[in-house]
Design a protein around this motif. Sequence first.
Motif, PDB file in Angstrom:
ATOM      1  N   SER A 178      22.889  12.506 -17.319  1.00  0.00           N
ATOM      2  CA  SER A 178      21.911  12.634 -17.739  1.00  0.00           C
ATOM      3  C   SER A 178      20.872  12.794 -16.072  1.00  0.00           C
ATOM      4  O   SER A 178      21.663  11.843 -15.970  1.00  0.00           O
ATOM      5  CB  SER A 178      21.867  11.435 -18.634  1.00  0.00           C
ATOM      6  OG  SER A 178      19.879  10.417 -18.749  1.00  0.00           O
ATOM      7  N   ARG A 180      18.044  11.462 -16.876  1.00  0.00           N
ATOM      8  CA  ARG A 180      17.401   9.826 -16.936  1.00  0.00           C
ATOM      9  C   ARG A 180      17.644   9.189 -15.436  1.00  0.00           C
ATOM     10  O   ARG A 180      18.760   8.574 -15.463  1.00  0.00           O
ATOM     11  CB  ARG A 180      17.439   9.460 -18.015  1.00  0.00           C
ATOM     12  CG  ARG A 180      16.557  10.559 -19.243  1.00  0.00           C
ATOM     13  CD  ARG A 180      16.913   9.546 -20.217  1.00  0.00           C
ATOM     14  NE  ARG A 180      15.334   8.319 -19.958  1.00  0.00           N
ATOM     15  CZ  ARG A 180      15.054   8.111 -21.042  1.00  0.00           C
ATOM     16  NH1 ARG A 180      14.324   8.755 -22.392  1.00  0.00           N
ATOM     17  NH2 ARG A 180      14.021   7.086 -20.573  1.00  0.00           N
ATOM     18  N   LYS A 181      16.633   8.555 -14.731  1.00  0.00           N
ATOM     19  CA  LYS A 181      16.703   7.619 -13.734  1.00  0.00           C
ATOM     20  C   LYS A 181      16.654   6.347 -14.359  1.00  0.00           C
ATOM     21  O   LYS A 181      17.483   5.187 -13.118  1.00  0.00           O
ATOM     22  CB  LYS A 181      15.709   8.129 -12.814  1.00  0.00           C
ATOM     23  CG  LYS A 181      15.802   8.897 -12.097  1.00  0.00           C
ATOM     24  CD  LYS A 181      14.816   9.223 -11.112  1.00  0.00           C
ATOM     25  CE  LYS A 181      14.567  11.049 -10.133  1.00  0.00           C
ATOM     26  NZ  LYS A 181      16.312  11.369 -10.005  1.00  0.00           N
ATOM     27  N   ASP A 280       9.137   5.207 -24.319  1.00  0.00           N
ATOM     28  CA  ASP A 280      10.268   4.548 -24.133  1.00  0.00           C
ATOM     29  C   ASP A 280       9.498   2.627 -23.791  1.00  0.00           C
ATOM     30  O   ASP A 280      11.029   1.851 -23.313  1.00  0.00           O
ATOM     31  CB  ASP A 280      10.899   4.495 -22.418  1.00  0.00           C
ATOM     32  CG  ASP A 280      11.786   6.084 -22.802  1.00  0.00           C
ATOM     33  OD1 ASP A 280      12.261   5.932 -23.174  1.00  0.00           O
ATOM     34  OD2 ASP A 280      11.060   6.922 -21.254  1.00  0.00           O
ATOM     35  N   HIS A 330      10.389  14.118 -15.219  1.00  0.00           N
ATOM     36  CA  HIS A 330      11.349  13.581 -15.567  1.00  0.00           C
ATOM     37  C   HIS A 330      11.406  12.552 -17.441  1.00  0.00           C
ATOM     38  O   HIS A 330      11.825  12.630 -17.809  1.00  0.00           O
ATOM     39  CB  HIS A 330      12.057  12.480 -14.590  1.00  0.00           C
ATOM     40  CG  HIS A 330      12.733  13.165 -13.041  1.00  0.00           C
ATOM     41  ND1 HIS A 330      13.235  14.238 -13.231  1.00  0.00           N
ATOM     42  CD2 HIS A 330      12.039  12.656 -12.100  1.00  0.00           C
ATOM     43  CE1 HIS A 330      13.211  14.920 -11.452  1.00  0.00           C
ATOM     44  NE2 HIS A 330      12.550  13.583 -11.112  1.00  0.00           N
ATOM     45  N   VAL A 332      10.330   9.176 -17.780  1.00  0.00           N
ATOM     46  CA  VAL A 332      10.119   8.280 -16.997  1.00  0.00           C
ATOM     47  C   VAL A 332      10.113   7.159 -17.086  1.00  0.00           C
ATOM     48  O   VAL A 332       8.531   7.811 -16.466  1.00  0.00           O
ATOM     49  CB  VAL A 332      11.710   8.332 -15.875  1.00  0.00           C
ATOM     50  CG1 VAL A 332      12.383   6.968 -15.395  1.00  0.00           C
ATOM     51  CG2 VAL A 332      13.337   9.060 -15.833  1.00  0.00           C
ATOM     52  N   MET A 765      18.078   6.690 -25.930  1.00  0.00           N
ATOM     53  CA  MET A 765      17.723   7.676 -24.511  1.00  0.00           C
ATOM     54  C   MET A 765      17.938   9.100 -25.596  1.00  0.00           C
ATOM     55  O   MET A 765      17.682   9.834 -25.690  1.00  0.00           O
ATOM     56  CB  MET A 765      18.496   7.539 -23.682  1.00  0.00           C
ATOM     57  CG  MET A 765      17.829   6.435 -23.314  1.00  0.00           C
ATOM     58  SD  MET A 765      18.291   5.550 -21.232  1.00  0.00           S
ATOM     59  CE  MET A 765      17.752   4.151 -21.013  1.00  0.00           C
ATOM     60  N   THR A 769      16.360  12.908 -27.294  1.00  0.00           N
ATOM     61  CA  THR A 769      16.612  14.031 -26.701  1.00  0.00           C
ATOM     62  C   THR A 769      16.263  15.277 -27.559  1.00  0.00           C
ATOM     63  O   THR A 769      16.308  16.558 -27.451  1.00  0.00           O
ATOM     64  CB  THR A 769      17.911  14.334 -25.537  1.00  0.00           C
ATOM     65  OG1 THR A 769      18.675  14.047 -27.084  1.00  0.00           O
ATOM     66  CG2 THR A 769      17.854  13.294 -24.489  1.00  0.00           C
TER      67      THR A 769
END
Length: 818
Positions: A178, A180-181, A280, A330, A332, A765, A769
């Motif tokens: 992944s 994702r941070k 998110d 990203h 995020v 998450m 996608t």
Amino acid sequence: MVTKGPHCSFVLLAEFDIDSGAQLTYQFPQPLGADEGLLAHLMLPDGAERHLEDWTIFFLNQTPFNTIAPVLALETPEPSDDHSGTEGSRPELIYVLNLVRTKHDKSVRRGAVVKAMAVCTRHPFIQIFKPVLLLALDDYFANPSQDCLARLFDTINSMDISTAPVMTRFEKLIMRASERKDIFSEKFAPPKVPHTAATPLNGSQGSQTNNQHKTTSSSSSHSSEESIVAKNRNPYNGSAREQLAAKSSTTSLHQQQHHPSSPSDSSFSLGGSAVWVNDDSVILDSQVGLAIGGGPGSVASGSGTLASRGRRSTDASSSSSSGIGTDHTHGVPIPTASDSQLRSGISKDTHFFQTSIIYKEHHLPIKLPLATFPEEVGDYSLIQLIQTFSTPLVTVTGPLHPHLHSNGSLTHPIIILFNALITGKRVLFLGHNIPAGQVANYVLSACALGSGCGVGMRGFIERAFPYAGLAGGEDWASTPAYIAGATNPILETSIAWDLLMDIGTARVVAHRDIHINFPTTPPAIGPLLTRQAIRAENSGASEEEIARIATRDKETSQKTDFTAKADSFDNIFMEDIISAITSRFGENVVRLRFVEYVVRFVRLASRYEEVTSGTTKLYYPSAALAEGSLGSGVVFPDEAAALKELAANASRIEGWRRTKLHQYCVSDFQVFLATSSIKGFDLAHQLCRLRFGKNVPDVEVELITRKIAENVRSHEQVVELLAHTPLYLGGLQPLSFCLFHQQEVVREATLDIFNELRAHPVGVMFLQTLNHFQRYAYVRQAHAREMRSRDQTQQLIPPLPYAARTPSSRSEVSLGGI
């Protein structure tokens, strides 16, 4: 972060004397009990005076000649449990990071001063100690005394990683795949309030000795880590699941509307669903217990909150006006300063644990990687290894050997290296006039290459010598299947090796005596597999025609080159890798591809063992769908492709089965069966059937989805499922297609799976996608199920009097009337 002792076990210092040569000057806190001359030569590599600075890496406790024996019981080697009892008790491997520096000085006899300082640690991610080691060596050049070593020792051991999350194997696999941070950000503890009066560290820090590193003992660190893991996992096993199970009762109807993780009717509305809107903030609300832009319950309070929250657009391209921004690079969420309960890892990168150490008033940030495996040491680079031996200037010489040249003379040099690593050949990396640190990185990269970055196999680091010199050459050269790096060209002719990888000239040389050292016979299964493959391709051919085709193919291969095919699977694989590197894909993409390649090889070997001996202990036995029983084993497009792939890999599989690597894989699979959360069936096989299968029967699809839905009930099971659906292979797409299946039972089972995933932040998450069409299908079907459940409940329970209704239910009635 589980540790068995202090972060730094020893600090060493070596100097070069013009009269006596390399000398080990200091060993702190006590002598190691190993050969001091050997340690000094490892710390001062050949040609170190030609480079102003160089990094070298070597290991201790590998073999009898470099096993330490401390005088005091402070640092007695502990038995290693990495081999699961396959080798009995053996001392734990110690990783040594060494910095050697040359300072030119005309006042000394040699015209230069060469000193080296090394840190001995149990952590494989030794690269985190480079900044502090640089400062410590500078400090020693300025003030050469043992106090510098004591200061470095105490500084490293004062590093606090007690709150670092402990990642399981499957969590590491998800994190690696992944980008994702904020992945697994819920596992991080809230940041501690810094002390207002911190004790400054000055030049007298060397006097603060044994008290600091005692606070990082393994017992205290382990207990604190277990408590953190327990705190983070309780919400998964309890509250979210109980609310999903209680949604059919009357009392929970009003409660679940205010729970952001439960799939209620309002949460599936266009403004409230993190899955549909790709928002998110709903995940953050469930983690923090705070609704962004409103009070408690505002997330699930229906359409009345859309105006107050400032709903994002459905493509998540606009930023919310309620305290959270979005990184458009990203995707995020970026918490603002008001999110005081969120760990800083959400705004940074949760692939690393952020900590720091202070060395003489220098505040050094440390980033601990959380998704590494024991076979990954240091900051290696597969891209550098592949680029060096994939240029047109690479020359491959020496006799062809079936274990090495699985595709004859057309075998790619990187595949030759991989075959040598897994079949137990002695591999020597030679880099004349190249810094020893670069040569060591090639060795570490080769270990990661053969092991699939530690995911597919293990047993490479224990026989690796990242830097090996003439000193002690008789000892490490006698290690079976060693992987060594050297800078002295004399070693090419003075020691025995099977494969030489010359870094400077890009030569790949198989030793002329390799057939004598490793005699082979053609696998007896080879011709049988070839005939079966021909029979599968020519189902209507007679036995005489099959024999004639097999004889013709054999004669053709003998006239040209055995098994050499330009379009072989390995050549296509390497072309894809080189194309990805040329297209500027990162190191992580290359690592993921080799993880997939090595895991596929092990499963292919299990099928080969079944064909040859009728049974296997490497993996699930190959079986097709039976009466009420799912299939298992490695998946092939068809039987002809299976037989062809087995025949092409037969020789190197035979060589691999004679090594310790095979024994490790057998024991690792038994450990996997005992510790896996999803038991009773081969999950990877089922997902491969959905991903690659052609004309999969409806009965099999129903059985697969129902079996997964029944066995994914906890956080550990959710993580294991997601680890088998990495994002670079499409993520949840194979399962999402079942939402459009013609049978309702398949759609309902898939809905159960996705509802369970949605109760966990990492599952949300993955659901995000999916494309808009797939997300809408899920949200629409889940909304319809909620409506049916609510209608059935309202038919059984009489309506409450208006005066007895809660204020929220009154507002719903009024909104519904509108």
